[in-house]
Design an enzyme around this catalytic site. Structure first.
Site, PDB file in Angstrom:
ATOM      1  N   TYR A 123       0.782  -1.233   0.000  1.00  0.00           N
ATOM      2  CA  TYR A 123       0.000   0.000   0.000  1.00  0.00           C
ATOM      3  C   TYR A 123       0.817   1.287   0.000  1.00  0.00           C
ATOM      4  O   TYR A 123       0.243   2.366  -0.116  1.00  0.00           O
ATOM      5  CB  TYR A 123      -0.976  -0.011   1.181  1.00  0.00           C
ATOM      6  CG  TYR A 123      -2.036  -1.087   1.013  1.00  0.00           C
ATOM      7  CD1 TYR A 123      -3.132  -0.866   0.204  1.00  0.00           C
ATOM      8  CD2 TYR A 123      -1.896  -2.325   1.616  1.00  0.00           C
ATOM      9  CE1 TYR A 123      -4.095  -1.843   0.011  1.00  0.00           C
ATOM     10  CE2 TYR A 123      -2.854  -3.320   1.434  1.00  0.00           C
ATOM     11  CZ  TYR A 123      -3.947  -3.080   0.634  1.00  0.00           C
ATOM     12  OH  TYR A 123      -4.885  -4.052   0.426  1.00  0.00           O
ATOM     13  N   PHE A 409      -9.440  -5.092  11.648  1.00  0.00           N
ATOM     14  CA  PHE A 409     -10.757  -4.910  11.037  1.00  0.00           C
ATOM     15  C   PHE A 409     -10.725  -5.358   9.583  1.00  0.00           C
ATOM     16  O   PHE A 409     -11.570  -5.092   8.819  1.00  0.00           O
ATOM     17  CB  PHE A 409     -11.212  -3.459  11.133  1.00  0.00           C
ATOM     18  CG  PHE A 409     -10.201  -2.428  10.644  1.00  0.00           C
ATOM     19  CD1 PHE A 409     -10.162  -2.073   9.323  1.00  0.00           C
ATOM     20  CD2 PHE A 409      -9.288  -1.865  11.524  1.00  0.00           C
ATOM     21  CE1 PHE A 409      -9.241  -1.144   8.870  1.00  0.00           C
ATOM     22  CE2 PHE A 409      -8.372  -0.932  11.094  1.00  0.00           C
ATOM     23  CZ  PHE A 409      -8.342  -0.558   9.755  1.00  0.00           C
TER      24      PHE A 409
END
Length: 409
Positions: A123, A409
């Site tokens: 990323y 998450f």
């Protein structure tokens, strides 16, 4: 690329999530896990990449607020459930989803995007910087003792059923949220996440157990853990796997750690996610026998640079001009003057001379106060253009406590 990106429809969730499971190895989750993620998925903030009738890419974004230095909670998109089908790699699917998603986040008015990465190298090219780290420990509890502070002996410990104690544990968690940058203010429903206990995650250990710490009838801490019995030729050599541990004061915290380190028939305590400056490091009698290791945790992306830098405060006064490079979100490109202190900040565009040159990725890494701009400069990722500007900015961006993401998450 011939794929089509579109917002997920509720009727497509099972297929979409199944493709996510396949991309991560094809081992299906339990019914309990699937039901929870189905309930938590915000379909209007999720997208799928489709090649005809086939879903070949997934990405979602939870609605969070992240604690930042100064104590504020800043709206953030919790990027999640990102996958690309193995048959469609290197076709630009991931790039197109990241492009669409960051445009959406900007349109929602959220200055930050955050994620945890399956592979940390992915990323950075989209402007995410590693902003928090997590500490893992493997404590030789046959040799290590907990040097508890005064008051630990006054804490009452008792076993409690996991489900029945959930509300009390969540109340403790809510009182600690914001005590460190990087913690998440969650929407309703997320209190169910810590209760998930799929057998596949236990590594052969017991179902999750819970012990509460109480003082004067009030719950002041808790620990959830698994016990994995084992015997070798020398006798019992079981291990404890700590899932969650929280407390409202040092004495209760130490009492809980002392408890898990002294459970009969065990000689090892493992914990996978603690802050890198966890007080436990000062409670153990022999840090060398605790096997500390560190890995990346929360990756931060400044979506609206000015708004993000204005949303936090700064430990010392700062007045610097950043020359920012942002190839993926060009609206952040250019020179920004940040001026602020412990009371507030302003970050506006300027034509003034730049003091520091860096990319938005470095600002994301430093944003929560856990990564030093000076250390990034040592890696050649920040350039000082005015003498003294690097030290000034480094001091201002710092945090008194290490940022920490308590759960994924």
């Amino acid at each position: 690329m011939t794929t089509e990106l579109r917002v997920l429809r509720r009727s497509e969730w099972d297929l979409w999530y199944g493709k996510l499971e396949l991309a991560f190895g094809g081992v299906g989750e339990t019914r309990q896990e699937r039901q929870l993620w189905d309930a938590l998925t915000e379909v209007d903030r999720s997208i799928g990449a489709w090649d005809g009738e086939e879903c070949v890419g997934t990405a979602g974004a939870f609605t969070f607020a992240v604690s930042v230095p100064g104590g504020a909670f800043v709206p953030a998109a919790g990027v999640t459930m990102v996958s690309v089908a193995a048959t469609h790699r290197r076709r630009g699917v991931l790039t197109s989803m990241m492009r669409r998603q960051l445009d959406d986040v900007r349109g929602w008015g959220e200055p930050l995007a955050v994620l945890t990465a399956s592979e940390p190298e992915i990323y950075g090219r989209f402007g995410y910087g590693i902003a928090t780290h997590q500490l893992s420990l493997e404590i030789d509890s046959s040799r290590v003792r907990i040097a508890a502070p005064p008051g630990a002996d006054d804490v009452r410990l008792r076993f409690a059923p996991v489900a029945e104690s959930a509300e009390a544990c969540e109340a403790v968690y809510l009182r600690t949220v914001g005590s460190r940058p990087g913690m998440l203010a969650r929407r309703p429903g997320w209190e169910r996440l810590p209760l998930l206990d799929p057998p596949g995650d236990r590594e052969g250990a017991s179902p999750m157990q819970c012990v509460l710490a109480e003082r004067d009838g009030e719950v002041v801490g808790y620990v959830r853990f698994h016990n994995k019995p084992h015997w070798d030729r020398s006798g019992p050599a079981g291990s404890i796997m700590v899932r969650h541990i929280d407390a409202l004061d040092p004495a209760a915290y130490a009492a809980l750690w002392r408890f898990v380190c002294e459970i009969d028939l065990t000689s090892t305590v493992r914990s996978r996610n603690r802050p890198v400056d966890d007080p436990l490091l000062h409670l153990v009698t022999d840090i060398r026998r605790c096997g500390p290791t560190v890995r990346d945790a929360l990756h931060v992306r400044l979506v609206e640079l000015g708004a993000a830098l204005e949303a936090r405060t700064y430990r010392t006064p700062v007045d610097v001009v950043f020359d920012v490079r942002d190839d993926f979100c060009p609206w952040n490109e250019g020179r920004w003057r940040l001026s602020g202190d412990s009371k507030g900040a302003s970050c506006k565009r300027t034509d003034g001379n730049a003091d520091l040159a860096l990319s938005v990725r470095e600002l994301g890494a430093a944003y929560l106060g856990g990564v030093s701009l000076t250390s990034l400069a040592g890696a050649g990722r920040v350039r000082e253009l005015r003498d003294g500007a690097l030290a000034e900015a480094t001091m201002a961006f710092g945090s008194d406590v290490a940022p920490w993401l308590p759960h994924g998450f």
